[in-house]
Design a protein around this motif. Structure first.
Motif, PDB file in Angstrom:
ATOM      1  N   ARG A 159       0.526  -5.592   3.316  1.00  0.00           N
ATOM      2  CA  ARG A 159      -0.663  -5.423   4.141  1.00  0.00           C
ATOM      3  C   ARG A 159      -1.901  -5.680   3.296  1.00  0.00           C
ATOM      4  O   ARG A 159      -2.105  -5.068   2.258  1.00  0.00           O
ATOM      5  CB  ARG A 159      -0.711  -4.010   4.723  1.00  0.00           C
ATOM      6  CG  ARG A 159      -1.894  -3.799   5.677  1.00  0.00           C
ATOM      7  CD  ARG A 159      -1.744  -2.493   6.456  1.00  0.00           C
ATOM      8  NE  ARG A 159      -1.547  -1.370   5.579  1.00  0.00           N
ATOM      9  CZ  ARG A 159      -0.712  -0.354   5.830  1.00  0.00           C
ATOM     10  NH1 ARG A 159       0.009  -0.338   6.934  1.00  0.00           N
ATOM     11  NH2 ARG A 159      -0.584   0.646   4.966  1.00  0.00           N
ATOM     12  N   VAL A 160      -2.762  -6.590   3.752  1.00  0.00           N
ATOM     13  CA  VAL A 160      -3.982  -6.940   3.017  1.00  0.00           C
ATOM     14  C   VAL A 160      -5.243  -6.522   3.758  1.00  0.00           C
ATOM     15  O   VAL A 160      -6.343  -6.581   3.198  1.00  0.00           O
ATOM     16  CB  VAL A 160      -4.027  -8.454   2.705  1.00  0.00           C
ATOM     17  CG1 VAL A 160      -2.848  -8.859   1.822  1.00  0.00           C
ATOM     18  CG2 VAL A 160      -4.051  -9.278   3.989  1.00  0.00           C
ATOM     19  N   PHE A 161      -5.092  -6.114   5.032  1.00  0.00           N
ATOM     20  CA  PHE A 161      -6.260  -5.648   5.785  1.00  0.00           C
ATOM     21  C   PHE A 161      -5.806  -4.726   6.899  1.00  0.00           C
ATOM     22  O   PHE A 161      -4.776  -4.956   7.547  1.00  0.00           O
ATOM     23  CB  PHE A 161      -7.035  -6.824   6.394  1.00  0.00           C
ATOM     24  CG  PHE A 161      -8.222  -6.393   7.223  1.00  0.00           C
ATOM     25  CD1 PHE A 161      -9.463  -6.188   6.627  1.00  0.00           C
ATOM     26  CD2 PHE A 161      -8.098  -6.153   8.588  1.00  0.00           C
ATOM     27  CE1 PHE A 161     -10.551  -5.767   7.386  1.00  0.00           C
ATOM     28  CE2 PHE A 161      -9.176  -5.734   9.349  1.00  0.00           C
ATOM     29  CZ  PHE A 161     -10.407  -5.533   8.743  1.00  0.00           C
ATOM     30  N   ALA A 162      -6.602  -3.670   7.125  1.00  0.00           N
ATOM     31  CA  ALA A 162      -6.391  -2.768   8.256  1.00  0.00           C
ATOM     32  C   ALA A 162      -7.757  -2.276   8.708  1.00  0.00           C
ATOM     33  O   ALA A 162      -8.522  -1.741   7.900  1.00  0.00           O
ATOM     34  CB  ALA A 162      -5.488  -1.597   7.876  1.00  0.00           C
ATOM     35  N   GLY A 163      -8.067  -2.470   9.981  1.00  0.00           N
ATOM     36  CA  GLY A 163      -9.367  -2.052  10.485  1.00  0.00           C
ATOM     37  C   GLY A 163      -9.372  -2.003  12.001  1.00  0.00           C
ATOM     38  O   GLY A 163      -8.327  -1.778  12.634  1.00  0.00           O
ATOM     39  N   GLU A 164     -10.535  -2.251  12.581  1.00  0.00           N
ATOM     40  CA  GLU A 164     -10.691  -2.200  14.029  1.00  0.00           C
ATOM     41  C   GLU A 164     -11.496  -3.405  14.505  1.00  0.00           C
ATOM     42  O   GLU A 164     -12.381  -3.891  13.785  1.00  0.00           O
ATOM     43  CB  GLU A 164     -11.424  -0.916  14.442  1.00  0.00           C
ATOM     44  CG  GLU A 164     -10.702   0.363  14.052  1.00  0.00           C
ATOM     45  CD  GLU A 164     -11.559   1.587  14.273  1.00  0.00           C
ATOM     46  OE1 GLU A 164     -10.994   2.651  14.567  1.00  0.00           O
ATOM     47  OE2 GLU A 164     -12.813   1.479  14.143  1.00  0.00           O
ATOM     48  N   LEU A 221     -12.136   8.911   7.202  1.00  0.00           N
ATOM     49  CA  LEU A 221     -11.565   8.302   6.006  1.00  0.00           C
ATOM     50  C   LEU A 221     -11.024   9.373   5.071  1.00  0.00           C
ATOM     51  O   LEU A 221     -11.553  10.497   5.016  1.00  0.00           O
ATOM     52  CB  LEU A 221     -12.617   7.460   5.286  1.00  0.00           C
ATOM     53  CG  LEU A 221     -13.063   6.192   6.023  1.00  0.00           C
ATOM     54  CD1 LEU A 221     -14.316   5.607   5.379  1.00  0.00           C
ATOM     55  CD2 LEU A 221     -11.947   5.156   6.039  1.00  0.00           C
ATOM     56  N   LEU A 222      -9.985   9.026   4.333  1.00  0.00           N
ATOM     57  CA  LEU A 222      -9.364   9.950   3.390  1.00  0.00           C
ATOM     58  C   LEU A 222      -9.776   9.568   1.972  1.00  0.00           C
ATOM     59  O   LEU A 222      -9.312   8.556   1.441  1.00  0.00           O
ATOM     60  CB  LEU A 222      -7.840   9.909   3.527  1.00  0.00           C
ATOM     61  CG  LEU A 222      -7.292  10.192   4.931  1.00  0.00           C
ATOM     62  CD1 LEU A 222      -5.778  10.074   4.948  1.00  0.00           C
ATOM     63  CD2 LEU A 222      -7.717  11.577   5.397  1.00  0.00           C
ATOM     64  N   PRO A 223     -10.671  10.333   1.329  1.00  0.00           N
ATOM     65  CA  PRO A 223     -11.185   9.950   0.007  1.00  0.00           C
ATOM     66  C   PRO A 223     -10.187  10.256  -1.104  1.00  0.00           C
ATOM     67  O   PRO A 223      -9.486  11.269  -1.078  1.00  0.00           O
ATOM     68  CB  PRO A 223     -12.439  10.820  -0.133  1.00  0.00           C
ATOM     69  CG  PRO A 223     -12.138  12.037   0.689  1.00  0.00           C
ATOM     70  CD  PRO A 223     -11.287  11.573   1.846  1.00  0.00           C
ATOM     71  N   VAL A 224     -10.146   9.355  -2.079  1.00  0.00           N
ATOM     72  CA  VAL A 224      -9.323   9.549  -3.276  1.00  0.00           C
ATOM     73  C   VAL A 224     -10.195   9.228  -4.486  1.00  0.00           C
ATOM     74  O   VAL A 224     -10.721   8.121  -4.605  1.00  0.00           O
ATOM     75  CB  VAL A 224      -8.077   8.634  -3.274  1.00  0.00           C
ATOM     76  CG1 VAL A 224      -7.312   8.786  -4.582  1.00  0.00           C
ATOM     77  CG2 VAL A 224      -7.182   8.953  -2.085  1.00  0.00           C
ATOM     78  N   ASP A 252      -8.271   1.004   0.229  1.00  0.00           N
ATOM     79  CA  ASP A 252      -6.922   0.659  -0.214  1.00  0.00           C
ATOM     80  C   ASP A 252      -6.101   0.308   1.030  1.00  0.00           C
ATOM     81  O   ASP A 252      -5.488   1.172   1.660  1.00  0.00           O
ATOM     82  CB  ASP A 252      -6.294   1.828  -0.961  1.00  0.00           C
ATOM     83  CG  ASP A 252      -4.968   1.468  -1.605  1.00  0.00           C
ATOM     84  OD1 ASP A 252      -4.448   0.363  -1.322  1.00  0.00           O
ATOM     85  OD2 ASP A 252      -4.426   2.279  -2.383  1.00  0.00           O
ATOM     86  N   HIS A 253      -6.098  -0.978   1.389  1.00  0.00           N
ATOM     87  CA  HIS A 253      -5.428  -1.403   2.618  1.00  0.00           C
ATOM     88  C   HIS A 253      -3.915  -1.288   2.520  1.00  0.00           C
ATOM     89  O   HIS A 253      -3.242  -1.201   3.561  1.00  0.00           O
ATOM     90  CB  HIS A 253      -5.811  -2.845   2.944  1.00  0.00           C
ATOM     91  CG  HIS A 253      -7.245  -3.014   3.328  1.00  0.00           C
ATOM     92  ND1 HIS A 253      -7.738  -2.673   4.570  1.00  0.00           N
ATOM     93  CD2 HIS A 253      -8.318  -3.468   2.621  1.00  0.00           C
ATOM     94  CE1 HIS A 253      -9.033  -2.927   4.623  1.00  0.00           C
ATOM     95  NE2 HIS A 253      -9.409  -3.410   3.450  1.00  0.00           N
ATOM     96  N   ALA A 254      -3.376  -1.292   1.313  1.00  0.00           N
ATOM     97  CA  ALA A 254      -1.920  -1.220   1.166  1.00  0.00           C
ATOM     98  C   ALA A 254      -1.387   0.195   1.359  1.00  0.00           C
ATOM     99  O   ALA A 254      -0.195   0.380   1.619  1.00  0.00           O
ATOM    100  CB  ALA A 254      -1.519  -1.737  -0.220  1.00  0.00           C
ATOM    101  N   ALA A 255      -2.257   1.194   1.246  1.00  0.00           N
ATOM    102  CA  ALA A 255      -1.826   2.589   1.338  1.00  0.00           C
ATOM    103  C   ALA A 255      -1.753   3.050   2.780  1.00  0.00           C
ATOM    104  O   ALA A 255      -2.395   2.497   3.675  1.00  0.00           O
ATOM    105  CB  ALA A 255      -2.781   3.476   0.539  1.00  0.00           C
ATOM    106  N   ASP A 256      -0.952   4.071   3.006  1.00  0.00           N
ATOM    107  CA  ASP A 256      -0.867   4.720   4.316  1.00  0.00           C
ATOM    108  C   ASP A 256      -1.649   6.032   4.301  1.00  0.00           C
ATOM    109  O   ASP A 256      -1.694   6.707   3.266  1.00  0.00           O
ATOM    110  CB  ASP A 256       0.596   5.000   4.669  1.00  0.00           C
ATOM    111  CG  ASP A 256       1.380   3.718   4.949  1.00  0.00           C
ATOM    112  OD1 ASP A 256       0.827   2.835   5.630  1.00  0.00           O
ATOM    113  OD2 ASP A 256       2.540   3.618   4.482  1.00  0.00           O
ATOM    114  N   PRO A 257      -2.272   6.401   5.450  1.00  0.00           N
ATOM    115  CA  PRO A 257      -2.326   5.672   6.718  1.00  0.00           C
ATOM    116  C   PRO A 257      -3.204   4.426   6.620  1.00  0.00           C
ATOM    117  O   PRO A 257      -4.178   4.396   5.870  1.00  0.00           O
ATOM    118  CB  PRO A 257      -2.917   6.705   7.688  1.00  0.00           C
ATOM    119  CG  PRO A 257      -3.649   7.665   6.831  1.00  0.00           C
ATOM    120  CD  PRO A 257      -2.943   7.712   5.525  1.00  0.00           C
ATOM    121  N   ALA A 258      -2.834   3.421   7.382  1.00  0.00           N
ATOM    122  CA  ALA A 258      -3.428   2.094   7.263  1.00  0.00           C
ATOM    123  C   ALA A 258      -4.937   2.109   7.452  1.00  0.00           C
ATOM    124  O   ALA A 258      -5.449   2.586   8.468  1.00  0.00           O
ATOM    125  CB  ALA A 258      -2.793   1.157   8.299  1.00  0.00           C
ATOM    126  N   GLY A 259      -5.653   1.598   6.447  1.00  0.00           N
ATOM    127  CA  GLY A 259      -7.095   1.415   6.530  1.00  0.00           C
ATOM    128  C   GLY A 259      -7.918   2.681   6.425  1.00  0.00           C
ATOM    129  O   GLY A 259      -9.134   2.627   6.596  1.00  0.00           O
TER     130      GLY A 259
END
Length: 408
Positions: free
Chosen positions: A79-84, A147-150, A207-214
């Motif tokens: 996965r290289v992109f996840a959005g709306e 968003l989930l901050p890291v 991080d588009h590769a991480a879950d949950p997507a985007g």
């Protein structure tokens, strides 16, 4: 025996969490996804809109979740992109087929649309207002928009150290404590977050590769990630490479005027970088003006009000971006989903000055009639100076790439 082709690109497009119908997949003429630091990432999908079949399709409505996966068969794509979906653009030409371009962005668009007025502090009776640390303020901005901050450990440690400097400098001065409290006024939540990131030497990336997507917002410290993720060699995997070395806009140091009211003392704090020694230089001189031995053209004096409590943050936020713009580059290679914003490239075969480690600041994955290619923007960072050139792959080209005729 059938041998699977090594360079057969595989594209997967998901809408509302499910693969798009075969008819829609067959109408895709090109796909382009650009991801980078700071502002929202962007995906554009161009469709052949025969008989206007996709003009008002339910799957292409605004706010529909969309994902793009790329890879090479028979391996599993990444996965290289996840959005709306945020918009679309239709074209009805006089001749030729109508087209529809669907545009999607990640959730940072929500931060860019919000601009509340507030401050981030905790009132304490008989003490005053205690500022919230940046490692608490930044996650609040991300979480309130889903968003989930890291924050990586080194980035959190640096932010804590800078916060400790602020706390010690303002512990006996309620007025100074009030000044270092983070205040959002007249700025979007994204711009406010970018300011916090700059003053803590962080970069903002999805991080588009991480879950949950985007939804994973990484506040990364580049100094914590120096190992190469991908190696590219000119003439092999690297199609073209254009580095740019420039001192335009560079400064030798950043200087800030500081007033310490408790002892009625004027100070000038100057922080610079020595490219020969690959080291930071810090000087503190009394009075307001240039440091001893400084040259006006080499020093940028900050006009914004600062104090001993926040001087380190402000200077860091101004100096580091300028240092990292000294050597930048753009390049193209065969499609590679491993190249992501924030990752490190090891570039070989381009000499000593331009070879070695580069930080990817922006990457564009494109699939069209010409196949799949990856374009990127990158920068040389001061952190790479701690690694010997040969260990990075930065070596002189032996004999050169061109042979001159005898006597010529």
């Amino acid at each position: 025996m059938t041998i699977a082709p090594g360079y057969a690109p595989e594209l997967r497009l998901l809408l509302a969490g499910r693969p798009v119908p075969a008819a829609l997949r067959g109408s895709v003429t090109s796909v382009s996804a650009t991801c980078g630091f700071g502002d929202a990432d962007r995906l554009e999908v161009a469709l052949a809109n025969e008989a206007l079949r996709w003009l008002d399709h339910d799957l292409l409505r605004l706010d529909t979740p969309v994902e793009l996966w790329l890879g090479y068969a028979p391996a599993e794509p990444a996965r290289v992109f996840a959005g709306e979906v945020v918009g679309n653009q239709a074209a009805f030409p006089g001749t030729g087929m109508p087209t529809l371009t669907v545009v999607a962005q990640d959730r940072r668009t929500r931060l860019a649309a919000a601009s509340p007025s507030r401050w981030f502090g905790v009132p304490i009776p008989h003490f005053g207002v205690m500022p919230l640390p940046d490692v608490a303020v930044a996650p609040v901005l991300a979480l309130e928009h889903g968003l989930l901050p890291v924050i990586d450990p080194l980035g959190a440690l640096l932010a804590a150290a800078l916060g400790a400097v602020e706390a010690m400098a303002s512990v006996d001065d309620p007025t100074l404590r009030q000044r270092v409290v983070r205040k959002q006024a007249g700025a979007t939540s994204l711009d406010f977050l970018k300011q916090i990131a700059a003053e803590n030497a962080w970069e903002i990336v999805i991080d588009h590769a991480a879950d949950p997507a985007g939804l994973v917002l990484s506040l990364m410290s580049p100094a914590a990630h120096l190992a190469p993720d991908v190696t590219l060699r000119y003439g092999h995997s690297l199609i073209d490479f254009t580095p740019r070395l420039s001192t335009v806009g560079q400064v030798a140091s950043i200087s800030a005027r500081v007033w310490q009211p408790s002892i009625r003392l004027k100070l000038t704090i100057s922080v610079g970088y020595d490219w020969d020694r690959q080291a930071l230089d810090i000087s503190v001189t009394p009075g307001f003006g240039l440091p001893v031995g400084g040259k006006a053209k080499q020093v940028l004096l900050l006009d914004e009000p600062i104090s001993p409590a926040n001087a380190a943050r402000v200077v860091l936020g101004k100096l580091l971006p300028k240092l990292n713009r000294r050597l930048t580059a753009s390049g193209t290679c065969v499609g590679d989903a491993r190249i992501r914003a924030g990752h490190v490239l090891r570039v070989e075969g381009v000499g000593e000055t331009y070879g070695g480690l580069w930080r990817v600041t922006s990457v564009t994955q494109t699939i069209d009639a010409g196949g799949w290619r990856t374009s990127f923007e990158a920068r040389k960072e001061i952190w790479f100076g701690s690694i010997p050139g040969p260990s990075q792959g930065a070596v002189r080209v032996q004999g050169g790439l061109l042979s001159l005729p005898a006597g010529g």
